[in-house]
Design an enzyme around this catalytic site. Structure first.
Site, PDB file in Angstrom:
ATOM      1  N   ARG A  32       0.734  -1.334  -0.073  1.00 16.22           N
ATOM      2  CA  ARG A  32       0.098   0.033  -0.150  1.00 16.22           C
ATOM      3  C   ARG A  32       0.743   1.252   0.043  1.00 16.22           C
ATOM      4  NH1 ARG A  32      -4.753   0.462   3.797  1.00 16.22           N
ATOM      5  NH2 ARG A  32      -3.146   0.960   5.234  1.00 16.22           N
ATOM      6  N   ASP A  33       2.257   1.096   0.051  1.00 17.60           N
ATOM      7  CA  ASP A  33       3.037   2.450   0.017  1.00 17.60           C
ATOM      8  C   ASP A  33       4.344   2.146  -0.796  1.00 17.60           C
ATOM      9  OD1 ASP A  33       3.522   5.143   0.685  1.00 17.60           O
ATOM     10  OD2 ASP A  33       4.465   4.322   2.450  1.00 17.60           O
ATOM     11  N   VAL A  34       4.116   1.583  -1.841  1.00 15.29           N
ATOM     12  CA  VAL A  34       5.161   1.446  -2.836  1.00 15.29           C
ATOM     13  C   VAL A  34       5.566   2.768  -3.606  1.00 15.29           C
ATOM     14  CG1 VAL A  34       6.140   0.218  -4.912  1.00 15.29           C
ATOM     15  CG2 VAL A  34       4.651  -1.058  -3.374  1.00 15.29           C
ATOM     16  N   ASN A  38      10.938   4.046  -0.843  1.00 15.93           N
ATOM     17  CA  ASN A  38      10.646   2.550  -0.176  1.00 15.93           C
ATOM     18  C   ASN A  38      11.230   1.419  -0.972  1.00 15.93           C
ATOM     19  OD1 ASN A  38       9.314   3.581   1.951  1.00 15.93           O
ATOM     20  ND2 ASN A  38       7.300   3.538   1.366  1.00 15.93           N
TER      21      ASN A  38
END
Length: 186
Positions: A32-34, A38
């Site tokens: 959910r936070d690529v 990251n």
């Protein structure tokens, strides 16, 4: 190197997506936070997707209030912005945004306000990659567009499928780059 980095990202996310619980049930993990922040590239050519801090497993999905957005808007999938249920295809979309940016050197989605940015992503309003960089091969542009499909049913259905598309592309181009090639490039 862009395709290699994205292919390795897809491999790492596929590993997370395929995780099971102690009873061999799908854990339903979605990062959910690529985003580029990251993804770590090591000096020895390793590609690591990090910060699963807002990742969700299916059994813990009740912890975020409905309608709450978590993550970086420019890398969210249209379904994430709409507040729909998520699966690994949301991460495939984010890999597509990162691949677009690696290939073009420009942000995939950029706007003056958060609302405008959310609308751009929701509608997948993005400049064609070859308009930004004419050197992008047609097959790589096809892979980018597939990963960025507005309707998740038209995307690669798993991160493994995206990885395979990128591997095929790299093989068709001749000798595919290796981890050592990436290390040398860095």
């Amino acid at each position: 190197m862009s395709a290699l980095i994205s292919q390795k990202m897809a491999d790492g996310l596929d590993y997370a997506h395929r995780r099971t619980d102690n009873y061999n049930n799908d854990a339903g993990i979605v990062h959910r936070d690529v985003s580029p922040q990251n993804v770590l590239l090591s000096w020895d050519g390793e590609v690591k997707v990090i910060d699963f801090g807002i990742a969700k497993a299916a059994e813990k999905s009740g912890r975020t209030r409905p309608g709450t957005l978590k993550g970086k808007f420019a890398y969210m999938s249209p379904e994430q912005i709409r507040g729909l249920g998520l699966d690994g295809r949301a991460d495939v979309f984010a890999i597509g945004v990162v691949l677009y940016e690696l290939c073009t050197g420009e942000r995939g989605f950029s706007a003056d306000s958060e609302f405008s940015l959310l609308e751009m992503v929701r509608n997948v309003e993005i400049k064609p990659p070859t308009i930004v960089n004419r050197d992008i091969p047609a097959e790589l542009e096809r892979i980018i567009y597939k990963a960025l499909a507005k309707d998740r049913e038209h995307r690669d259905q798993t991160a493994a499928e995206l990885s395979e598309d990128l591997q095929r592309f790299l093989i068709q181009r001749g000798k595919p780059p290796t981890r050592q090639d990436l290390a040398n490039y860095l």
